[in-house]
Structures are given as structure tokens and as C-alpha cells.
Design a protein around this motif. Structure first.
Motif, PDB file in Angstrom:
ATOM      1  N   ARG A 127      12.235 -43.147  92.632  1.00 41.03           N
ATOM      2  CA  ARG A 127      13.232 -43.431  91.615  1.00 41.03           C
ATOM      3  C   ARG A 127      14.614 -43.431  92.247  1.00 41.03           C
ATOM      4  N   GLY A 128      15.488 -44.299  91.729  1.00 41.90           N
ATOM      5  CA  GLY A 128      16.870 -44.325  92.181  1.00 41.90           C
ATOM      6  C   GLY A 128      17.109 -45.270  93.343  1.00 41.90           C
ATOM      7  N   ALA A 129      17.927 -46.318  93.097  1.00 38.56           N
ATOM      8  CA  ALA A 129      18.207 -47.292  94.155  1.00 38.56           C
ATOM      9  C   ALA A 129      18.941 -46.661  95.329  1.00 38.56           C
ATOM     10  N   PHE A 130      19.820 -45.694  95.064  1.00 37.52           N
ATOM     11  CA  PHE A 130      20.532 -45.039  96.157  1.00 37.52           C
ATOM     12  C   PHE A 130      19.548 -44.317  97.083  1.00 37.52           C
ATOM     13  N   GLN A 131      18.582 -43.617  96.496  1.00 37.61           N
ATOM     14  CA  GLN A 131      17.597 -42.901  97.309  1.00 37.61           C
ATOM     15  C   GLN A 131      16.737 -43.875  98.109  1.00 37.61           C
ATOM     16  N   ARG A 132      16.355 -45.000  97.485  1.00 39.60           N
ATOM     17  CA  ARG A 132      15.541 -45.978  98.209  1.00 39.60           C
ATOM     18  C   ARG A 132      16.318 -46.570  99.382  1.00 39.60           C
ATOM     19  N   ILE A 145      12.991 -52.383  97.509  1.00 40.05           N
ATOM     20  CA  ILE A 145      13.140 -53.270  96.358  1.00 40.05           C
ATOM     21  C   ILE A 145      14.135 -52.651  95.380  1.00 40.05           C
ATOM     22  N   MET A 146      15.083 -53.459  94.928  1.00 36.62           N
ATOM     23  CA  MET A 146      16.059 -53.002  93.941  1.00 36.62           C
ATOM     24  C   MET A 146      16.626 -54.211  93.206  1.00 36.62           C
ATOM     25  N   SER A 147      17.525 -53.968  92.274  1.00 41.66           N
ATOM     26  CA  SER A 147      18.130 -55.076  91.549  1.00 41.66           C
ATOM     27  C   SER A 147      19.131 -55.799  92.440  1.00 41.66           C
ATOM     28  N   ARG A 148      19.414 -57.045  92.090  1.00 37.05           N
ATOM     29  CA  ARG A 148      20.382 -57.815  92.877  1.00 37.05           C
ATOM     30  C   ARG A 148      21.762 -57.171  92.842  1.00 37.05           C
ATOM     31  N   MET A 149      22.157 -56.633  91.689  1.00 37.60           N
ATOM     32  CA  MET A 149      23.468 -56.023  91.594  1.00 37.60           C
ATOM     33  C   MET A 149      23.590 -54.833  92.529  1.00 37.60           C
ATOM     34  N   ALA A 150      22.579 -53.955  92.509  1.00 32.95           N
ATOM     35  CA  ALA A 150      22.600 -52.776  93.381  1.00 32.95           C
ATOM     36  C   ALA A 150      22.573 -53.195  94.845  1.00 32.95           C
ATOM     37  N   ALA A 151      21.754 -54.212  95.165  1.00 32.86           N
ATOM     38  CA  ALA A 151      21.652 -54.672  96.551  1.00 32.86           C
ATOM     39  C   ALA A 151      22.976 -55.245  97.041  1.00 32.86           C
ATOM     40  N   GLU A 152      23.624 -56.061  96.211  1.00 38.00           N
ATOM     41  CA  GLU A 152      24.902 -56.657  96.613  1.00 38.00           C
ATOM     42  C   GLU A 152      25.943 -55.576  96.883  1.00 38.00           C
ATOM     43  N   GLN A 153      25.952 -54.557  96.051  1.00 41.73           N
ATOM     44  CA  GLN A 153      26.907 -53.469  96.235  1.00 41.73           C
ATOM     45  C   GLN A 153      26.660 -52.747  97.563  1.00 41.73           C
ATOM     46  N   MET A 154      25.402 -52.423  97.854  1.00 44.12           N
ATOM     47  CA  MET A 154      25.085 -51.634  99.046  1.00 44.12           C
ATOM     48  C   MET A 154      25.170 -52.469 100.323  1.00 44.12           C
ATOM     49  N   VAL A 155      24.758 -53.723 100.260  1.00 41.85           N
ATOM     50  CA  VAL A 155      24.877 -54.598 101.422  1.00 41.85           C
ATOM     51  C   VAL A 155      26.347 -54.843 101.743  1.00 41.85           C
ATOM     52  N   GLY A 156      27.172 -54.914 100.704  1.00 39.87           N
ATOM     53  CA  GLY A 156      28.602 -55.095 100.914  1.00 39.87           C
ATOM     54  C   GLY A 156      29.246 -53.914 101.614  1.00 39.87           C
ATOM     55  N   GLU A 157      28.627 -52.743 101.480  1.00 43.41           N
ATOM     56  CA  GLU A 157      29.163 -51.529 102.111  1.00 43.41           C
ATOM     57  C   GLU A 157      28.576 -51.281 103.489  1.00 43.41           C
ATOM     58  N   ASP A 158      27.493 -51.980 103.842  1.00 46.18           N
ATOM     59  CA  ASP A 158      26.822 -51.774 105.133  1.00 46.18           C
ATOM     60  C   ASP A 158      26.353 -53.123 105.666  1.00 46.18           C
ATOM     61  N   TYR A 198      23.161 -41.112  87.350  1.00 36.54           N
ATOM     62  CA  TYR A 198      24.027 -41.515  88.456  1.00 36.54           C
ATOM     63  C   TYR A 198      23.239 -41.940  89.695  1.00 36.54           C
ATOM     64  N   SER A 199      21.949 -41.660  89.745  1.00 31.35           N
ATOM     65  CA  SER A 199      21.145 -42.105  90.890  1.00 31.35           C
ATOM     66  C   SER A 199      20.745 -43.569  90.750  1.00 31.35           C
ATOM     67  N   SER A 200      20.960 -44.128  89.551  1.00 33.90           N
ATOM     68  CA  SER A 200      20.635 -45.531  89.298  1.00 33.90           C
ATOM     69  C   SER A 200      21.923 -46.323  89.111  1.00 33.90           C
ATOM     70  N   PRO A 201      22.346 -47.080  90.121  1.00 29.66           N
ATOM     71  CA  PRO A 201      23.589 -47.860  89.962  1.00 29.66           C
ATOM     72  C   PRO A 201      23.520 -48.831  88.795  1.00 29.66           C
ATOM     73  N   ASP A 202      22.338 -49.369  88.510  1.00 32.56           N
ATOM     74  CA  ASP A 202      22.203 -50.293  87.387  1.00 32.56           C
ATOM     75  C   ASP A 202      22.546 -49.598  86.072  1.00 32.56           C
ATOM     76  N   GLN A 203      21.887 -48.461  85.841  1.00 34.28           N
ATOM     77  CA  GLN A 203      22.049 -47.778  84.564  1.00 34.28           C
ATOM     78  C   GLN A 203      23.448 -47.221  84.369  1.00 34.28           C
ATOM     79  N   PHE A 204      23.993 -46.593  85.409  1.00 37.17           N
ATOM     80  CA  PHE A 204      25.293 -45.956  85.171  1.00 37.17           C
ATOM     81  C   PHE A 204      26.436 -46.979  85.127  1.00 37.17           C
TER      82      PHE A 204
END
Length: 310
Positions: A127-132, A145-158, A198-204
Motif C-alpha cells: 500500500r502507498g505509492a511513496f512506499q512502492r 505500478i502507480m497512478s500516472r499523477m503519482a508517477a509524474e510527480q516522483m519522476v519529476g523529482e528523480d 498521506y502515504s497515498s499521493p492520489d488520495q491526499f
């Protein structure tokens, strides 16, 4: 006659392992690199390279056909055996817990599509895109595997991370809505206690946009608790996806009231496969995945015409 593994522990066997790592990416009908090129790439003697190629043929990992000046071509390939010789284990991916038919279909589609490409794959669930993402970056998994929104945010940071496969609209969740404890309420109001994970960027992120400008109290909980908390009245509202298996008529639901939350929900509905872009071997193997095939299998599972298998 020596066993396969006894042969592979020889000098030619070591060379065969290195060469096998290149051949796994070739298809039947492809031309293999010239012996001269393999000699230069691996700093091996010509006789060693030729012995390694003969060994791969002898154990039936791959078959070759020499075509004169045109070169040598692959005419037979046993992918499981070739992967075993190369020392390449199965890909290991991590995705959300399969608590909905949507996620069961996605997991089944991933396994089926990789199988059809002769890519061995195992899935883990977290559970949790940040943890994955952290687990991917630590090397525990080959893809996440995660949502496109969460992936774009994290790929943009790394910059080392890549979104390798996009699975299309509705492949991650069907959509999100606002869920309310009191059916007489028509929207989130000031004074409400709103569940947030807060562990789910989509939900929060959705929650913060939908509650923007409203004086609410955030109640932190993981998504597996949200509906129980709603039923019990511990919280007044929560945002989550429409695929939740535990949805009940007693929980009132409604669409987003803010335009921004609605727009974000579209980006969240698409599943994305993320890899560490510095791992070329994983990139090549993941690149064989057919996103359309994953979608087809996922839809079959959702409709009930195919049993989940993951």
C-alpha cells in the motif's frame, strides 16, 4: 556426458553466460553479433567465443544457422533455458494490494502479458505509492505500478526514474468520488472531519484540492480504514475510488465539487509502470510488455469472463 551445469562451469561456460545475456534480446530470425565483435566486447579469445556459442547450441538454449557473408542467424530459442544460463532471474514488481476487481485484473494482465513475451515475472503488493517508489529505488523491486499523477510527480523529482509503460485511461481506477457519512449532506462542509492518507499521493492531493478554502479537520488514516471510519461516523467525509469492493448503499457518494479535483482524477485513473532507468537490463525486458494486452486481460477479469491469476 557432462550435465548442463558442469559444462557451464567451464571456461566456455562462463563465456556462454555473458553471451546469453545478449542473446535473450534477440528474436528468431535476428542476426547475432559477429564473433569478432563478441571477442572485442567481452575481451575473450576467438576460440572461447566459438566454444561458448557451440555450448549454447549443445544444450539447446539457442539454435544458429550460418548464411555465408550474410552472417549467422537465430533459428531456435528456448527463452527459459537462455535466461537460466544468463543468470537472469524473474522480474519482480510491486503494485497496490489487489483489493478491487480492477487491481485483480491489472495484476492478472501483467502476469499474462509478460508470460506471452517469455518474461518471467513475480508480483508483490504494498500500500502507498511513496512506499512502492522507495522500495523500487532501494533495489528491492524491478518495477513499480502507480497512478500516472503519482508517477509524474516522483519522476519529476528523480531523473533516474522512467515511466516505461502507460496502460491507458481507467486502467488504475475507474474514478474517484467524495463519500459522506450523512446522506443528507450534498458536499464537504466547514467543521467536517475528513479522512486523509498521506502515504497515498492520489488520495491526499485530491482531498486537499476538494477541501481547499473549507475549514475542515483532517483525520489521518490509511485507505483500508476509511470506509469503516465513515460507517462509524468517526469521520464525516473521505475521497476514494469507485472500485472499492466494500462500498455499501449506506455510504453516500457524490462527484467532486471542485474543477481542479476533477481534472486530477483523470490523471490518477491511468496505471503506469515505473523503473529505475539506470538498470538497462530491466528496461529492455520491460520494454517487451504489450500495454494493450494488459488492458484486454484486465477487462476480461473485470467482466468476470476470466478468472484472476496472479
Amino acid at each position: 556426458m557432462n550435465s548442463i551445469w558442469e559444462q557451464l562451469y567451464s571456461k566456455n561456460g562462463f563465456a556462454a553466460k555473458q553471451i546469453a545475456k545478449k542473446l535473450v534480446h534477440l528474436e528468431v530470425g535476428d542476426r547475432i553479433p559477429r564473433v569478432t565483435d563478441l571477442v572485442a566486447e567481452f575481451s575473450m579469445g576467438r576460440g572461447t567465443v566459438q566454444g561458448a556459442l557451440r555450448l549454447l547450441e549443445n544444450i539447446r538454449a539457442v539454435g544458429f544457422e550460418a548464411r555465408g557473408h550474410l552472417g549467422t542467424y537465430v533459428v531456435q530459442k528456448d527463452m527459459p533455458k537462455l535466461l537460466e544460463v544468463a543468470g537472469i532471474g524473474p522480474l519482480v514488481g510491486v503494485m497496490p494490494l489487489p483489493y478491487s476487481r480492477k487491481y485483480e485484473g491489472l495484476a492478472t494482465g501483467l502476469i499474462a502479458a509478460f508470460d506471452e513475451q517469455n518474461v518471467r515475472t513475480n508480483l508483490a503488493y504494498m500500500r502507498g505509492a511513496f512506499q512502492r517508489m522507495e522500495a523500487l529505488k532501494s533495489g528491492r523491486y524491478d518495477f513499480a505500478i502507480m497512478s500516472r499523477m503519482a508517477a509524474e510527480q516522483m519522476v519529476g523529482e528523480d531523473a533516474s526514474l522512467n515511466m516505461s509503460v502507460l496502460f491507458g485511461q481507467g486502467s488504475y481506477v475507474s474514478g474517484h468520488e467524495v463519500f459522506l457519512h450523512d446522506p443528507s449532506k450534498k458536499q464537504i462542509e466547514a467543521g467536517m472531519r475528513v479522512g486523509i492518507d498521506y502515504s497515498s499521493p492520489d488520495q491526499f492531493v485530491l482531498t486537499e484540492h476538494e477541501c481547499a478554502g473549507i475549514d475542515v479537520t483532517y483525520y489521518e488514516a490509511n485507505y483500508m480504514q476509511l470506509f469503516e471510519l465513515l460507517r462509524e461516523g468517526v469521520i464525516d467525509a473521505a475521497i476514494w475510488n469507485q472500485d472499492e469492493l466494500r462500498l455499501e448503499p449506506s455510504v453516500h457518494r457524490m462527484p467532486f465539487q471542485t474543477t481542479e479535483a476533477g481534472k486530477l482524477a483523470n490523471r490518477i485513473s491511468e496505471a503506469v509502470l515505473v523503473v529505475d532507468g539506470t538498470n538497462e537490463e530491466v528496461e529492455k525486458r520491460v520494454g517487451q510488455l504489450v500495454a494493450l494486452r494488459v488492458q484486454q486481460v484486465q477487462l476480461e477479469v473485470e467482466k468476470g469472463s476470466r478468472h484472476p491469476r496472479y
